[in-house]
Scaffold this active site. Structure first.
Site, mmCIF file in Angstrom:
data_model
loop_
_atom_site.group_PDB
_atom_site.id
_atom_site.type_symbol
_atom_site.label_atom_id
_atom_site.label_comp_id
_atom_site.label_asym_id
_atom_site.label_seq_id
_atom_site.Cartn_x
_atom_site.Cartn_y
_atom_site.Cartn_z
ATOM 1 C CB CYS A 287 57.425 88.242 14.439
ATOM 2 S SG CYS A 287 57.088 87.564 16.059
ATOM 3 C CG ASP B 281 53.694 82.620 11.878
ATOM 4 O OD1 ASP B 281 54.818 83.131 11.872
ATOM 5 O OD2 ASP B 281 52.667 83.265 12.164
ATOM 6 C CG ASP C 168 52.663 69.299 21.360
ATOM 7 O OD1 ASP C 168 53.340 70.151 20.747
ATOM 8 O OD2 ASP C 168 53.073 68.695 22.365
ATOM 9 C CD GLU D 101 39.670 56.437 11.683
ATOM 10 O OE1 GLU D 101 40.159 56.957 12.665
ATOM 11 O OE2 GLU D 101 40.196 55.501 11.071
HETATM 12 C C1 LIG Z 1 54.117 83.290 15.988
HETATM 13 S S1 LIG Z 1 52.770 82.596 16.697
HETATM 14 C C2 LIG Z 1 51.788 82.175 15.297
HETATM 15 C C3 LIG Z 1 50.770 83.201 14.996
HETATM 16 C C4 LIG Z 1 49.706 82.743 14.028
HETATM 17 N N1 LIG Z 1 50.303 82.309 12.793
HETATM 18 C C5 LIG Z 1 48.724 83.850 13.772
HETATM 19 O O1 LIG Z 1 48.770 84.433 12.698
HETATM 20 O O2 LIG Z 1 47.935 84.101 14.656
HETATM 21 C C6 LIG Z 1 53.370 81.017 17.358
HETATM 22 C C7 LIG Z 1 52.284 80.128 18.053
HETATM 23 O O3 LIG Z 1 52.804 78.850 18.313
HETATM 24 C C8 LIG Z 1 52.059 78.309 19.377
HETATM 25 N N2 LIG Z 1 52.786 77.154 19.896
HETATM 26 C C9 LIG Z 1 53.872 77.136 20.696
HETATM 27 N N3 LIG Z 1 54.245 75.863 20.937
HETATM 28 C C10 LIG Z 1 53.361 75.085 20.270
HETATM 29 C C11 LIG Z 1 53.207 73.688 20.130
HETATM 30 N N4 LIG Z 1 54.038 72.816 20.714
HETATM 31 N N5 LIG Z 1 52.203 73.236 19.388
HETATM 32 C C12 LIG Z 1 51.358 74.071 18.760
HETATM 33 N N6 LIG Z 1 51.451 75.405 18.846
HETATM 34 C C13 LIG Z 1 52.443 75.900 19.598
HETATM 35 C C14 LIG Z 1 51.927 79.409 20.357
HETATM 36 O O4 LIG Z 1 50.835 79.236 21.197
HETATM 37 C C15 LIG Z 1 51.725 80.576 19.423
HETATM 38 O O5 LIG Z 1 50.352 80.805 19.319
#
Ligand SMILES: C[S@@+](CC[C@H](N)C(=O)[O-])C[C@H]1O[C@@H](n2cnc3c(N)ncnc32)[C@H](O)[C@@H]1O
Length: 269
Positions: free
Chosen positions: A184, A133, A21, A82
């Site tokens: 994006c 991203d 997360d 670890e």
């Molecule tokens: C713009 S996309 C990134 C695309 C990726 N860089 C790719 O090239 O495939 C944003 C991503 O953030 C993820 N996301 C949203 N909230 C999140 C969180 N709290 N922790 C981790 N990922 C998260 C979403 O599932 C989504 O896949």
């Protein structure tokens, strides 16, 4: 995970993926950390943290990737300890999991072997490069299949979520490192306003020039909304340091945005 498949296709063995997360990407110092795994993989140079199973906001496009290479060389000993502890205290569930893996093979998502580990986060300053991203309103995507679903409120919610993610990402980059933020979307509230927030909040950050430079300049100024809310964007001199891709410009691209931050000394703050 797509990134693992891509890495396998390219013959890259230096990619490690974790599910995490991103809002809890920073691990508290007293807890055990995935730093251990990162250090263990230091010779491989690169680390990728990705989670693709969460959707922050109903309208958001998803999948955050944090990419970095580990800068810390001091924790090899921790790794060994670890690992030793892991061996000593392997639970029955762990043993069952290992047996299952041995029976079933690496799994269809993991062509390089081993499943993606759940991460409990990383210690501050763990990486010298991080790419955030961020999930966003995706208003730069073309064609717009679901146009007109965003409201001012949902756009602001995206921005709030991105700031929270940025707050985590910035802690993970070590001084001297680089943090890249991209979306994006063409919404300045998720782009230039995030940059303003970042520079005003974290004085050790500065915008770094980008290469190659294909996109246009960022937006300078501010925007006052009917409810009185003022969104601050870039200040003069900052606009040429970010890249804004506008789908209506002569360059044939979708809309997106890139800001690259150099991370200075965190001690002076
Ligand atoms: C713009 S996309 C990134 C695309 C990726 N860089 C790719 O090239 O495939 C944003 C991503 O953030 C993820 N996301 C949203 N909230 C999140 C969180 N709290 N922790 C981790 N990922 C998260 C979403 O599932 C989504 O896949």
């Amino acid at each position: 995970m797509d990134i693992k498949k891509l890495a396998a296709e390219l013959g890259l063995t230096c990619i490690t993926t974790y599910k995490l997360d991103a809002l809890k990407a920073v691990r508290k110092k007293n807890g055990s950390s995935d730093m251990t795994t990162l250090c263990y993989n230091k010779d491989n140079n690169d680390v990728v943290v990705q989670r693709s199973d969460s959707k922050p906001l109903g309208n958001g496009v998803s999948s955050t990737t944090i990419v970095g290479s580990n800068a810390d060389t001091t924790c090899k000993e921790n790794v060994n300890n670890e690992k030793a502890n892991e061996r000593t205290y392997a639970s029955k569930a762990d043993i069952r999991k290992t047996m299952r893996r041995m029976r079933n093979g690496p799994g269809r998502n993991q062509s390089l072997g081993g499943r993606v580990e759940n991460s409990k986060g990383f210690l501050p300053n763990s990486f010298d490069r991080v790419l955030l991203d961020a999930p966003c309103s995706a208003l730069g995507l073309r064609p717009r299949l679901f146009a007109g679903e965003e409201t001012i409120e949902t756009l602001r919610n995206h921005a709030k979520y991105q700031r929270r993610m940025f707050d985590q990402a910035v802690q993970l980059v070590c001084p001297g490192g680089v943090l890249v933020y991209s979306t994006c979307t063409i919404n300045p509230g998720e782009n230039e306003a995030l940059v303003r927030y970042a520079l005003d909040t974290y004085k050790f950050l500065s915008l770094a020039p980008q290469h190659p430079r294909i996109g246009g300049a960022g937006l300078v100024g501010s925007c006052k909304f009917p409810d009185g809310y003022v969104e601050e964007w870039l200040r003069p001199g900052e606009e040429e340091l970010v890249q804004r891709f506008d789908p209506s410009s002569p360059i044939d691209t979708i809309g997106f945005f890139i800001a690259k931050f150099a991370v200075g000394s965190k001690d002076d703050i």
